[in-house]
Design a protein around this motif. Structure first.
Motif, PDB file in Angstrom:
ATOM      1  N   GLY A 194      82.381  61.716  77.817  1.00 18.54           N
ATOM      2  CA  GLY A 194      82.910  61.392  79.122  1.00 18.54           C
ATOM      3  C   GLY A 194      82.241  60.191  79.775  1.00 18.54           C
ATOM      4  N   PRO A 195      82.702  59.842  80.985  1.00 24.19           N
ATOM      5  CA  PRO A 195      82.136  58.686  81.689  1.00 24.19           C
ATOM      6  C   PRO A 195      80.647  58.827  81.994  1.00 24.19           C
ATOM      7  CG  PRO A 195      84.234  59.333  82.655  1.00 24.19           C
ATOM      8  CD  PRO A 195      83.857  60.406  81.683  1.00 24.19           C
ATOM      9  N   MET A 196      80.161  60.072  82.141  1.00 26.98           N
ATOM     10  CA  MET A 196      78.749  60.280  82.442  1.00 26.98           C
ATOM     11  C   MET A 196      77.889  60.284  81.187  1.00 26.98           C
ATOM     12  SD  MET A 196      79.189  63.212  85.395  1.00 26.98           S
ATOM     13  CE  MET A 196      77.420  63.325  85.697  1.00 26.98           C
ATOM     14  N   ARG A 197      78.539  60.256  79.998  1.00 28.05           N
ATOM     15  CA  ARG A 197      77.858  60.179  78.704  1.00 28.05           C
ATOM     16  C   ARG A 197      76.890  61.336  78.498  1.00 28.05           C
ATOM     17  NH1 ARG A 197      81.207  58.469  76.377  1.00 28.05           N
ATOM     18  NH2 ARG A 197      80.067  57.463  74.678  1.00 28.05           N
ATOM     19  N   ASN A 198      77.301  62.544  78.913  1.00 24.85           N
ATOM     20  CA  ASN A 198      76.476  63.731  78.706  1.00 24.85           C
ATOM     21  C   ASN A 198      76.423  64.099  77.228  1.00 24.85           C
ATOM     22  OD1 ASN A 198      76.090  64.097  81.495  1.00 24.85           O
ATOM     23  ND2 ASN A 198      78.020  65.199  81.684  1.00 24.85           N
ATOM     24  N   VAL A 199      75.247  64.481  76.755  1.00 28.50           N
ATOM     25  CA  VAL A 199      75.077  64.936  75.369  1.00 28.50           C
ATOM     26  C   VAL A 199      74.971  66.456  75.371  1.00 28.50           C
ATOM     27  CG1 VAL A 199      73.610  64.845  73.316  1.00 28.50           C
ATOM     28  CG2 VAL A 199      73.932  62.792  74.712  1.00 28.50           C
ATOM     29  N   PRO A 200      75.800  67.154  74.600  1.00 26.85           N
ATOM     30  CA  PRO A 200      75.791  68.621  74.646  1.00 26.85           C
ATOM     31  C   PRO A 200      74.512  69.228  74.073  1.00 26.85           C
ATOM     32  CG  PRO A 200      77.189  67.850  72.853  1.00 26.85           C
ATOM     33  CD  PRO A 200      76.793  66.637  73.639  1.00 26.85           C
ATOM     34  N   ARG A 201      74.146  70.389  74.630  1.00 27.30           N
ATOM     35  CA  ARG A 201      73.074  71.193  74.046  1.00 27.30           C
ATOM     36  C   ARG A 201      73.644  72.023  72.911  1.00 27.30           C
ATOM     37  NH1 ARG A 201      70.492  75.048  78.010  1.00 27.30           N
ATOM     38  NH2 ARG A 201      69.183  75.448  76.190  1.00 27.30           N
ATOM     39  N   CYS A 202      72.830  72.258  71.881  1.00 22.18           N
ATOM     40  CA  CYS A 202      73.315  72.946  70.680  1.00 22.18           C
ATOM     41  C   CYS A 202      72.448  74.164  70.375  1.00 22.18           C
ATOM     42  CB  CYS A 202      73.296  72.011  69.480  1.00 22.18           C
ATOM     43  SG  CYS A 202      74.058  70.399  69.768  1.00 22.18           S
ATOM     44  N   GLU A 203      73.098  75.217  69.963  1.00 17.27           N
ATOM     45  CA  GLU A 203      72.370  76.404  69.506  1.00 17.27           C
ATOM     46  C   GLU A 203      71.661  76.131  68.191  1.00 17.27           C
ATOM     47  OE1 GLU A 203      73.218  81.223  68.841  1.00 17.27           O
ATOM     48  OE2 GLU A 203      74.880  79.800  68.996  1.00 17.27           O
ATOM     49  N   ASN A 204      72.223  75.230  67.388  1.00 12.61           N
ATOM     50  CA  ASN A 204      71.649  74.935  66.069  1.00 12.61           C
ATOM     51  C   ASN A 204      70.743  73.707  66.073  1.00 12.61           C
ATOM     52  OD1 ASN A 204      73.920  73.327  66.577  1.00 12.61           O
ATOM     53  ND2 ASN A 204      74.306  72.975  64.399  1.00 12.61           N
ATOM     54  N   ASP A 205      70.238  73.327  67.272  1.00  5.76           N
ATOM     55  CA  ASP A 205      69.276  72.216  67.325  1.00  5.76           C
ATOM     56  C   ASP A 205      68.047  72.506  66.460  1.00  5.76           C
ATOM     57  OD1 ASP A 205      70.348  70.121  68.792  1.00  5.76           O
ATOM     58  OD2 ASP A 205      69.835  71.013  70.729  1.00  5.76           O
ATOM     59  N   PRO A 206      67.419  71.456  65.894  1.00  8.00           N
ATOM     60  CA  PRO A 206      67.713  70.034  66.116  1.00  8.00           C
ATOM     61  C   PRO A 206      68.911  69.541  65.321  1.00  8.00           C
ATOM     62  CG  PRO A 206      65.856  70.257  64.619  1.00  8.00           C
ATOM     63  CD  PRO A 206      66.213  71.647  65.059  1.00  8.00           C
ATOM     64  N   VAL A 207      69.791  68.817  66.031  1.00  8.52           N
ATOM     65  CA  VAL A 207      70.964  68.211  65.419  1.00  8.52           C
ATOM     66  C   VAL A 207      70.955  66.733  65.779  1.00  8.52           C
ATOM     67  CG1 VAL A 207      73.476  68.162  65.301  1.00  8.52           C
ATOM     68  CG2 VAL A 207      72.286  70.341  65.600  1.00  8.52           C
ATOM     69  N   GLY A 208      71.103  65.875  64.789  1.00  7.36           N
ATOM     70  CA  GLY A 208      71.137  64.449  65.052  1.00  7.36           C
ATOM     71  C   GLY A 208      72.463  64.017  65.648  1.00  7.36           C
ATOM     72  N   MET A 209      72.465  62.851  66.289  1.00 10.45           N
ATOM     73  CA  MET A 209      73.701  62.301  66.836  1.00 10.45           C
ATOM     74  C   MET A 209      74.734  62.158  65.731  1.00 10.45           C
ATOM     75  SD  MET A 209      73.721  61.885  70.055  1.00 10.45           S
ATOM     76  CE  MET A 209      72.605  61.809  71.456  1.00 10.45           C
ATOM     77  N   GLY A 210      75.933  62.620  66.021  1.00 10.36           N
ATOM     78  CA  GLY A 210      77.008  62.592  65.045  1.00 10.36           C
ATOM     79  C   GLY A 210      77.107  63.857  64.225  1.00 10.36           C
ATOM     80  N   GLY A 211      76.119  64.752  64.362  1.00 13.30           N
ATOM     81  CA  GLY A 211      76.151  66.021  63.648  1.00 13.30           C
ATOM     82  C   GLY A 211      77.012  67.054  64.366  1.00 13.30           C
ATOM     83  N   ILE A 212      77.207  68.186  63.703  1.00 13.60           N
ATOM     84  CA  ILE A 212      78.019  69.267  64.270  1.00 13.60           C
ATOM     85  C   ILE A 212      77.136  70.145  65.149  1.00 13.60           C
ATOM     86  CG2 ILE A 212      79.473  71.259  63.806  1.00 13.60           C
ATOM     87  CD1 ILE A 212      80.753  68.614  63.101  1.00 13.60           C
ATOM     88  N   CYS A 213      77.496  70.219  66.426  1.00 16.39           N
ATOM     89  CA  CYS A 213      76.777  71.020  67.424  1.00 16.39           C
ATOM     90  C   CYS A 213      77.517  72.345  67.584  1.00 16.39           C
ATOM     91  CB  CYS A 213      76.743  70.260  68.749  1.00 16.39           C
ATOM     92  SG  CYS A 213      76.008  71.129  70.126  1.00 16.39           S
ATOM     93  N   THR A 214      76.791  73.463  67.482  1.00 17.76           N
ATOM     94  CA  THR A 214      77.436  74.775  67.550  1.00 17.76           C
ATOM     95  C   THR A 214      76.844  75.627  68.679  1.00 17.76           C
ATOM     96  OG1 THR A 214      75.917  75.888  66.022  1.00 17.76           O
ATOM     97  CG2 THR A 214      77.805  74.742  65.055  1.00 17.76           C
TER      98      THR A 214
END
Length: 262
Positions: free
Chosen positions: A142-162
């Protein structure tokens, strides 16, 4: 001379047309439907960043906050109707003046508590049924460029966040989906909270990414919200864009056009 008068008359007609159009648009926005753009992930996966919807302002009646800048000369609420548990509601934050959107969980007189990430209403556990996993790409949104939090962190940018997804069934039988990351985060365990008369308790469906009634207004949350701050009910997503700009047509989500809000 006649030509000058005709020109002036044409300008006046244009001005009147613009004024009338603005008055009609203002009345439409104040009395019927208010546009609302989803800026954050607090209501995933019911509502996604970039969803555009119209808020039904007739649903609960009108207060001073029904007008832009809280300018309506109204004391209390007129033509008031009671919201129903499970409604997705837009309201004005009492402290910072921003418009928020959350799900109505607690009605006046209810007791609300969170225990290890599970909602309890009036001393009864609210059932949750596992419903798989919510997946998205970990990237600025979105316009605010928020990055989602992931249960399966650590996840790199472009990875699948679950995140784990469940179907929650509120008293009365209404169901909706909720997302969770863990059971011991902020807001996952609370004291027993009693909703005062004329107030409501709201929560985001994305339980570990929502600033809502679990947190006091002094702490930056919503707290128990007075009925006068209700603006309207979200019924249907009209349009949705996954990009940073609405003009990026290749990011439009065609599966969300006119999607009902459940």
């Amino acid at each position: 001379m006649a030509s000058t008068s005709k020109s002036e008359g044409g300008i006046m007609e244009t001005v009147k047309t613009v004024v009338y159009a603005l008055l009609i648009a203002g009345a439409f926005r104040t009395l019927l439907f208010q546009p609302f753009w989803i800026p954050s992930e607090s209501m995933k996966d019911t509502l996604l960043i970039g969803d555009f919807l119209f808020v039904n302002k007739m649903a609960y009646g009108y207060s001073r906050y029904s007008c832009p800048f809280a300018a309506c000369p109204i004391s209390g609420r007129i033509f008031a109707s009671e919201p129903e548990r499970g409604d997705v509601v837009v309201f004005r934050h009492p402290v910072n003046g921003s418009d928020f959107i959350k799900r109505l969980i607690g009605l006046p007189g209810d007791t609300i508590q969170m225990k290890n990430g599970v909602l309890w209403i009036n001393g009864q556990e609210v059932p949750q049924t596992p419903d798989g996993v919510f997946e998205e790409i970990k990237e600025p949104q979105g316009p605010m460029r928020n990055v989602p939090r992931c249960e399966n962190d650590p996840v790199g940018m472009g990875g699948i966040c679950t995140r784990s997804r469940s179907i929650e069934t509120l008293p009365g039988g209404r169901q909706h989906k909720v997302l969770n990351i863990d059971t011991n985060g902020a807001g996952d365990n609370t004291d027993v909270l009693t909703v005062p008369p004329g107030h409501y308790f709201f929560m985001g469906d994305n339980r570990d990414n929502s600033t809502d009634s679990r947190f006091s207004q002094a702490a930056g949350g919503v707290g128990m919200l007075s009925a006068e701050y209700l603006i309207g009910r979200a019924d249907r997503v009209i349009f949705s864009s996954a990009g940073a700009r609405i003009l990026y047509f290749w990011t439009w989500r065609s599966d969300r056009f006119f999607k009902a809000v459940e």
